[in-house]
Design a protein around this motif. Structure first.
Motif, PDB file in Angstrom:
ATOM      1  N   LYS A   7      -4.422 -11.531  -4.786  1.00 48.35           N
ATOM      2  CA  LYS A   7      -4.999 -12.086  -3.551  1.00 48.35           C
ATOM      3  C   LYS A   7      -6.451 -11.648  -3.352  1.00 48.35           C
ATOM      4  O   LYS A   7      -6.768 -10.461  -3.415  1.00 48.35           O
ATOM      5  N   SER A   9      -9.946 -12.002  -0.832  1.00 51.50           N
ATOM      6  CA  SER A   9     -10.678 -12.480   0.346  1.00 51.50           C
ATOM      7  C   SER A   9     -11.981 -13.048  -0.179  1.00 51.50           C
ATOM      8  O   SER A   9     -12.698 -12.371  -0.906  1.00 51.50           O
ATOM      9  N   ASN A 104      -9.059  -9.510   5.650  1.00 51.56           N
ATOM     10  CA  ASN A 104      -7.702  -8.950   5.661  1.00 51.56           C
ATOM     11  C   ASN A 104      -7.584  -7.764   4.696  1.00 51.56           C
ATOM     12  O   ASN A 104      -7.758  -7.928   3.489  1.00 51.56           O
ATOM     13  N   ARG A 105      -7.264  -6.608   5.242  1.00 50.14           N
ATOM     14  CA  ARG A 105      -7.182  -5.402   4.397  1.00 50.14           C
ATOM     15  C   ARG A 105      -6.078  -5.482   3.365  1.00 50.14           C
ATOM     16  O   ARG A 105      -6.036  -4.704   2.422  1.00 50.14           O
ATOM     17  N   LYS A 106      -5.141  -6.411   3.585  1.00 51.11           N
ATOM     18  CA  LYS A 106      -4.028  -6.507   2.630  1.00 51.11           C
ATOM     19  C   LYS A 106      -4.439  -7.234   1.355  1.00 51.11           C
ATOM     20  O   LYS A 106      -3.699  -7.209   0.374  1.00 51.11           O
ATOM     21  N   CYS A 107      -5.584  -7.918   1.369  1.00 52.89           N
ATOM     22  CA  CYS A 107      -6.071  -8.537   0.124  1.00 52.89           C
ATOM     23  C   CYS A 107      -6.756  -7.438  -0.690  1.00 52.89           C
ATOM     24  O   CYS A 107      -7.753  -6.882  -0.246  1.00 52.89           O
ATOM     25  N   PRO A 108      -6.242  -7.142  -1.868  1.00 52.14           N
ATOM     26  CA  PRO A 108      -6.810  -5.999  -2.610  1.00 52.14           C
ATOM     27  C   PRO A 108      -8.181  -6.288  -3.214  1.00 52.14           C
ATOM     28  O   PRO A 108      -8.884  -5.359  -3.591  1.00 52.14           O
ATOM     29  N   ARG A 178     -11.497  -4.352  -3.230  1.00 49.65           N
ATOM     30  CA  ARG A 178     -11.931  -4.156  -1.835  1.00 49.65           C
ATOM     31  C   ARG A 178     -12.427  -2.728  -1.609  1.00 49.65           C
ATOM     32  O   ARG A 178     -13.495  -2.498  -1.038  1.00 49.65           O
ATOM     33  N   GLU A 179     -11.644  -1.796  -2.133  1.00 47.23           N
ATOM     34  CA  GLU A 179     -11.950  -0.382  -1.896  1.00 47.23           C
ATOM     35  C   GLU A 179     -13.325  -0.020  -2.475  1.00 47.23           C
ATOM     36  O   GLU A 179     -14.108   0.696  -1.860  1.00 47.23           O
TER      37      GLU A 179
END
Ligand code: MG
Length: 400
Positions: A7, A9, A104-108, A178-179
């Motif tokens: 996933k 973003s 969305n933080r759940k998208c890595p 993301r991180e």
């Protein structure tokens, strides 16, 4: 077992003013909202991202006064993955950061793509994503080896000629975990640094960044000359036309589906699938334009898999084939022949729904309804028929 899709973003900075272009065109519109080939530049970029299955949400950063306009365009052009429109910042970096915080933080994973870079194909972005996923701990940016000779100049004098074999022109998308991107932005803001792209921020924290060569046109529209060139790219496009028709017997008490909507009727089409003649005609027209055959070859009515099948699924599948070959639908026109019920109260709704399914604006979709004046099987209320014409456009793939 089916692999689940990674996933992403998608972050789209679109806060640039482009006042030079606007002045020359004598318009108040800012750059992302200028049209090429009748479609705003930003919409073209968003539609491309919409077609990348790995992209699960799109966040646009734009000037607050343009928020409503972006939302309206997303509705008009069926950009369903648009989740948020956030305020853009003074610089591109600020805009990306604002959008990153709203994502969305759940998208890595995060993919950053310029709102005014409308020509890269969804298929190329997917290839870049696959390449990125082989080693997600490093970033990946799309670009191409530099062609011109580039020199370093100080106070008007050439200081040195840079080794061209080491130089790349950098484009977007730029793809990161993301991180990693959050860490890069934290580092950047805590030290008040200057950067022109996201990869540079990653470099600052010593994250390796790989390059992915883009073979096709992926220009950023920045100057009035770019806008002219973009127009020429579209003008040089290849056009296709396809026609389709379909007819089904009517049976009492069967539901009647047209353009993906259920229309109240005392009789509906007798069919293996849901019998949506209008969609069947459009699917045939799309397949015809690509020289691929007809609906029966792809969704045979002898295959129990398609029994009672939704025709909207057939359309989705065929649209995927259209896009996979690099085409976009320019417009669709259609006629339904049915004696009763009268379709006039339904035409607008059917048009709107088809536009939504096709990812087009309503004025690109024609839906006409006719009776057959009592003549022939339609006139005798024994059947329903539909005719469709589609036109497709594929931009010529070229570099530079
Ligand atoms: Mg049919």
């Amino acid at each position: 077992m089916k692999m689940s899709l990674a996933k992403f973003s998608a972050i789209v900075p679109a806060a640039g003013k482009g006042s030079r272009i606007a002045r020359r065109l004598g318009t108040k519109k800012v750059k992302p909202f200028l049209e090429i080939g009748g479609v705003p530049i930003l919409v073209r970029s968003l539609k491309m991202l919409e077609q990348v299955p790995e992209v699960s949400e799109i966040i646009v950063a734009t000037a607050p006064r343009h928020r409503a306009l972006v939302l309206a365009m997303a509705r008009q052009f069926a950009i369903r993955k648009l989740r948020r429109v956030v305020a853009g910042g003074k610089t591109r970096t600020d805009s990306v950061f604002n959008a990153l915080r709203a994502s969305n933080r759940k998208c890595p994973f995060v993919l950053v793509h310029d709102g005014v870079r409308p020509f890269i194909l969804a298929a190329t972005v997917r290839k870049a994503i696959r390449c990125f996923l082989k080693d997600p701990s490093s970033g990946l940016i799309v670009g191409r080896p530099a062609i011109p000779t580039i020199k370093e100049v100080r106070s008007g004098l050439i200081a040195k000629t840079l080794d061209r074999s080491l130089l790349w022109e950098i484009e977007t998308p730029q793809i990161f975990e993301r991180e990693t991107l959050i860490r890069a932005y934290d580092h950047f803001y805590s030290r008040r640094l200057k950067a022109t792209d996201d990869a540079q921020l990653a470099e600052m924290i010593h994250v390796p960044v790989r390059t992915f060569q883009c073979e096709e046109e992926n220009m950023k529209i920045t100057t009035p000359e770019d806008l002219d060139k973009a127009g020429r790219i579209l003008d040089a496009a290849e056009f296709r036309v396809g026609t389709g028709e379909d007819r089904h017997r009517l049976k009492p008490w069967r539901p009647l589906y047209l353009g993906g909507l259920r229309v109240p009727s005392s009789a509906g089409a007798e069919a293996h699938s849901d019998g949506d003649v209008l969609i069947h005609a459009i699917v045939d027209a799309l397949l015809g334009a690509l020289g691929l055959g007809d609906i029966g070859e792809f969704f045979p009515d002898t295959d129990p898999k398609f029994k009672g099948g939704k025709s909207t699924r057939f359309l989705e599948k065929v649209l995927g084939m259209v896009r996979g070959k690099g085409f976009e639908v320019v417009n669709v026109d259609s006629t339904v022949v049915l004696e009763a019920p009268k379709l006039s109260p339904w035409k607008k709704k059917i048009q709107g729904n088809l536009a939504h399914l096709l990812g087009l604006s309503a004025d690109q979709v024609g839906v006409k309804a006719k009776t057959s004046e009592g003549l022939g099987p339609e006139g005798e209320r024994r059947s329903i028929a539909a005719h469709a014409v589609v036109s497709l456009r594929r931009k010529k793939i070229c570099c530079g």
